[in-house]
Write a protein that holds these residues in place. Structure first.
Motif, short mmCIF file in Angstrom:
data_model
loop_
_atom_site.label_atom_id
_atom_site.label_comp_id
_atom_site.label_asym_id
_atom_site.label_seq_id
_atom_site.Cartn_x
_atom_site.Cartn_y
_atom_site.Cartn_z
N PRO A 42 44.56 27.46 55.99
CA PRO A 42 45.30 27.72 54.74
C PRO A 42 46.58 26.90 54.63
O PRO A 42 46.90 26.39 53.56
CB PRO A 42 45.63 29.21 54.83
N SER A 43 47.28 26.74 55.76
CA SER A 43 48.59 26.09 55.71
C SER A 43 48.49 24.63 55.30
O SER A 43 49.47 24.04 54.86
CB SER A 43 49.27 26.20 57.07
N GLY B 173 52.53 28.11 55.45
CA GLY B 173 52.59 27.01 56.39
C GLY B 173 52.94 27.40 57.81
O GLY B 173 53.12 26.54 58.67
N ALA B 174 53.04 28.70 58.09
CA ALA B 174 53.42 29.14 59.43
C ALA B 174 52.22 29.09 60.36
O ALA B 174 51.15 29.60 60.03
CB ALA B 174 53.97 30.55 59.37
N LEU C 73 41.35 31.56 53.63
CA LEU C 73 41.51 32.79 54.41
C LEU C 73 40.16 33.33 54.88
O LEU C 73 40.10 34.19 55.74
CB LEU C 73 42.22 33.86 53.57
N PHE D 88 49.42 37.79 46.31
CA PHE D 88 48.45 38.81 46.69
C PHE D 88 48.58 40.02 45.78
O PHE D 88 49.65 40.29 45.22
CB PHE D 88 48.69 39.25 48.13
N PHE E 225 61.20 31.57 53.11
CA PHE E 225 60.39 31.55 54.34
C PHE E 225 59.57 30.26 54.47
O PHE E 225 59.69 29.55 55.47
CB PHE E 225 59.47 32.78 54.37
N GLU F 153 48.48 36.66 56.49
CA GLU F 153 47.83 35.68 55.63
C GLU F 153 48.86 34.97 54.75
O GLU F 153 48.80 33.75 54.57
CB GLU F 153 46.78 36.36 54.76
N PHE G 163 57.51 40.21 52.92
CA PHE G 163 57.87 40.59 54.28
C PHE G 163 58.93 41.69 54.23
O PHE G 163 60.03 41.45 53.74
CB PHE G 163 58.38 39.38 55.06
N VAL H 156 59.90 27.10 57.12
CA VAL H 156 58.79 26.76 58.01
C VAL H 156 58.42 25.29 57.84
O VAL H 156 58.16 24.58 58.81
CB VAL H 156 57.57 27.66 57.72
N ARG H 157 58.45 24.82 56.60
CA ARG H 157 58.07 23.44 56.33
C ARG H 157 59.24 22.47 56.46
O ARG H 157 59.13 21.31 56.09
CB ARG H 157 57.46 23.32 54.94
N LEU I 44 48.56 24.96 48.83
CA LEU I 44 48.46 25.88 47.71
C LEU I 44 49.30 27.11 48.01
O LEU I 44 49.65 27.38 49.16
CB LEU I 44 47.01 26.25 47.42
N ALA J 39 51.97 34.51 55.46
CA ALA J 39 52.72 33.59 56.32
C ALA J 39 51.91 32.32 56.58
O ALA J 39 52.46 31.22 56.54
CB ALA J 39 53.07 34.28 57.63
N ALA J 40 50.61 32.50 56.80
CA ALA J 40 49.76 31.33 57.06
C ALA J 40 49.74 30.40 55.85
O ALA J 40 49.84 29.19 55.99
CB ALA J 40 48.33 31.78 57.39
N LEU J 41 49.65 30.98 54.66
CA LEU J 41 49.64 30.16 53.44
C LEU J 41 50.96 29.43 53.26
O LEU J 41 51.02 28.35 52.68
CB LEU J 41 49.38 31.05 52.23
#
Ligand SMILES: Nc1ncnc2c1ncn2[C@@H]1O[C@H](COP(=O)(O)OP(=O)(O)OP(=O)(O)O)[C@@H](O)[C@H]1O
Ligand SMILES: [Mg+2]
Lengths: 291, 364
Positions: free
Chosen positions: B74-75, A193-194, B54, B83, B100, A187, B89, B104-105, B79, A189-191
């Motif tokens: 979500p991506s 942007g992955a 999510l 957590f 990270f 989750e 990671f 990715v971006r 935002l 990672a998804a947030l």
């Protein structure tokens, strides 16, 4: 006094384990090593010391080289494919969907079956003309094959069986490992942007590294250990095209009764497996423990 | 970096039979600090996860800025989120964790380095960049998680009980730091906690949830001074508000000057508003006194066996069994329906003034 008594108790307690280990593992190992430098006893002739003669014979034995080569191809083909397949299946059944348990069971079933049964099933698949595979191929309008009887296809036919049998087993390890990865990591990672692919490559896959290594090495060991399907399906033929190292040992030892030469081949096989095991412990202990 | 408005309209979320979120609407303006507060299982996390994308909703919509993001992954919601478990990671170093999202971006390397330096300085984690998360203390991991949320420079930041794993001292420190950072950077924050003190001290706006629905929302002071329901009254404030049953004739006579008038009503009193009034207050007996340092909490039992407490400055200990008379200012009287817990300000006018009450109490 009491210290000595203690020591005596200690030795008595481990005696059963030690004697079993010695009788069934260490003694045979030493005997094998000794047998490999002696001649095979024939009739009234007792074995005599021949030094490295057996090893020299081995180097000149084309079937040995052929078996080693076959085994190498067999390993190089089965391992990557079965591991990749195992990972794919694990990823597929790790998500929630109706009938998930059934899918897991289906993927795992080949592992539960004894190799002899598996070999018999595939024997039917490969039967020329009537077999499932030939029917399929015929349906597509291609020529029929004697899959197990032709030099070009026999080894690959066995490789397919091994992959079919092993993938489900390795899948279980991957499934267990996947369930250990907290959902919040994916989750997060998804947030960030992955997408699914980036998430798999950058997060899931690295976290599965220890499992992958474990599975790889077990697959490597299995590649040198499985022999049942060769015995049932091809008996090493045609023309030794499917003779694997262990099968060659079996033939030499129990068909030709050349126990000294079989011992020599066994020493070579055990050496290969020991190297693999050493590799396994080295990697598993050092590199992958990032936690 | 500036904030964006988050508007949540009538969202509902079901898990099978349970309605986790039942028609929640709230709005967080640009650069505001909004807290979702409530007891365990009331749907705070679910609401936050719906905003993050999510979880999918069963109804309602989520808007960020001027976009409807209800159906976006979500991506694509721009935002960031911290957590409760930090979700760092484990196979990456602190620096890799922070970078990270930027990698990715596809943020340019120069820009990446600039932001990394800035965030690391901001959170004083410069010395930890090459460590793995397992080599950090809880507080340090928390900072890294915070850093990963800040480095994205997203206009909206979501946090789900980020401080619950920390010890009391560090928690207090981090509360102030998070609030200061949020104000300095001007981001919109939606923060989940079940700790009312945390909510009161950090927020511009508190949303108190109960069983999946919003019980009351407003500025922290509104919830404290004018709780709209019994639930809010009990949840906000520490020590909690005492609730007394006004169907007790003696108490009713003391409050309304009439033994019948209080039927069906409850009286709420905050301990910090109650004080001894020799001679003319509500008669009670001290049961225990608890010395808290700056003040002392007197637990008393009034006539009719109802409990109420008074918070007195300093070390005002009294022996159990001592008789006291207690009183409170008119504006500290909270009335609620016994049946549905609603606030009844309209009944306050029935209360006599302090002067007449003092006289009345002397009569009875
Ligand atoms: N994945 C899920 N499946 C089924 N029920 C769930 C799931 N997640 C949450 N729930 C239920 O939804 C309700 C709200 O849960 P939620 O996690 O939002 O509570 P919370 O307010 O965050 O509580 P806490 O303070 O304990 O974290 C609870 O009754 C919970 O049991
Ligand atoms: Mg929660």
């Amino acid at each position: 006094m009491s210290k000595r008594l203690n020591a005596l108790y200690g030795w008595l307690l481990i005696l059963p384990a030690v004697s079993l280990l010695a009788a069934f593992t260490h003694l045979p190992a030493v005997m094998t090593l000794l047998a490999s430098v002696h001649s095979t006893p024939r009739g009234t002739r007792p074995p005599h010391f021949v030094g490295l003669d057996n090893y020299r014979d081995m180097m000149a034995d084309p079937i040995f080289w052929q078996s080693l080569w076959n085994n190498l191809i067999y390993a190089l083909a089965t391992i990557p494919v079965s591991v990749a397949l195992a990972l794919t299946m694990a990823l597929l059944v790790n998500r929630s969907f109706p009938g998930r348990s059934l899918a897991r069971l289906a993927f795992f079933t080949p592992t539960v079956l004894p190799m002899i049964a598996v070999a018999n099933i595939w024997l039917f698949f490969y039967t020329p003309d009537y077999g499932l595979l030939d029917r399929l191929v015929g349906f597509l309008g291609m020529a029929h094959h004697n899959w197990l009887g032709e030099r070009g296809t026999a080894l690959w036919a066995l490789i397919a069986v091994a992959i079919w049998k092993e993938s489900g087993f390795f899948m279980i390890f991957y499934l267990a490992a996947l369930q250990q990865i907290p959902a919040t990591l994916r989750e997060a990672a998804a947030l960030e942007g992955a997408g699914p692919w980036t998430c798999f490559r950058r997060v899931t896959l690295p976290l599965l590294m220890p499992t992958t290594l474990f599975v790889l090495i077990n697959a490597l060991i299995n590649a040198f250990r499985m022999v049942d399907h060769v015995v049932v399906m091809t008996r090493g033929g045609p023309d030794n095209a499917t003779s694997l190292l262990l099968f060659h040992i079996f033939e030499v030892g129990f068909r030709f009764w050349d126990s000294a030469y079989a011992a020599t081949l066994t020493v070579v096989l055990v050496t290969i497996l020991s190297l693999v095991a050493a590799l396994k412990f080295h990697f598993l202990d050092s590199r992958t423990h990032y936690r | 970096m500036t904030g964006a408005t988050v508007t949540v309209t009538e969202i509902t979320k079901r898990w099978g039979e349970t309605l986790a979120v039942a028609g929640v609407s709230l709005s967080a303006g640009e650069g505001r600090f909004v807290t979702l507060l409530g007891p365990s299982g009331c749907g705070k996390s679910t609401t936050l996860r719906v905003i993050a994308g999510l979880e999918t909703v069963d109804g309602g919509s989520v808007r960020i800025g001027d976009r409807d993001v209800t159906r976006l992954p979500p991506s694509r919601r721009a935002l960031s989120m911290v957590f409760q478990s930090y979700a760092l990671f484990p196979h990456m170093t602190v620096a890799e964790n922070l970078l990270f999202g930027l990698k990715v971006r596809k943020v340019a390397p120069v820009e990446r380095r600039r932001r990394l330096t800035r965030v690391a300085e901001l959170l004083s984690i410069d010395g930890l960049l090459s460590r793995k998360p397992s080599q950090l203390s809880g507080g340090q991991q928390q900072r890294v998680a915070l850093g990963r949320a800040l480095i994205a420079e997203a206009p909206v930041c979501l946090m789900d009980e980020p401080l619950s794993n920390l010890d009391a001292q560090l928690r207090g420190e981090m509360r102030r730091e998070i609030r200061a950072l949020q104000e300095r950077l001007g981001i919109t924050m939606i923060y989940v906690t079940h700790d009312q003190a945390e909510a009161m001290s950090m927020s511009d706006h508190v949303v108190l949830m109960n069983r999946g629905a919003i019980e009351q929302q407003g500025r922290p002071g509104d919830l404290y001074n004018r709780p709209a329901s019994l639930f809010t009254a009990r949840f906000i404030g520490s020590p909690a508000m005492d609730i007394l049953d006004l169907s007790d004739p003696d108490l009713s006579r003391f409050v309304f000057g009439d033994p019948e008038k209080g039927a069906g009503l409850l009286l709420g009193l905050r301990p910090e508003t109650v004080s001894p009034a020799p001679g003319h207050g509500l008669p009670a007996v001290v049961e225990a006194s608890e010395y808290l340092g700056a003040d002392t909490l007197l637990s008393c039992r009034a006539a009719g066996g109802q409990r109420l407490s008074a918070r007195l400055p300093g070390a005002a200990t009294m022996a159990p069994g001592t008789g006291v008379n207690l009183t409170w200012p008119e504006e500290a009287t909270h009335l609620f329906n016994a049946a549905d817990g609603r606030r009844r300000d309209d009944r306050l006018s029935d209360c006599p003034t302090a002067f007449t009450r003092a006289r009345l109490s002397q009569i009875c």
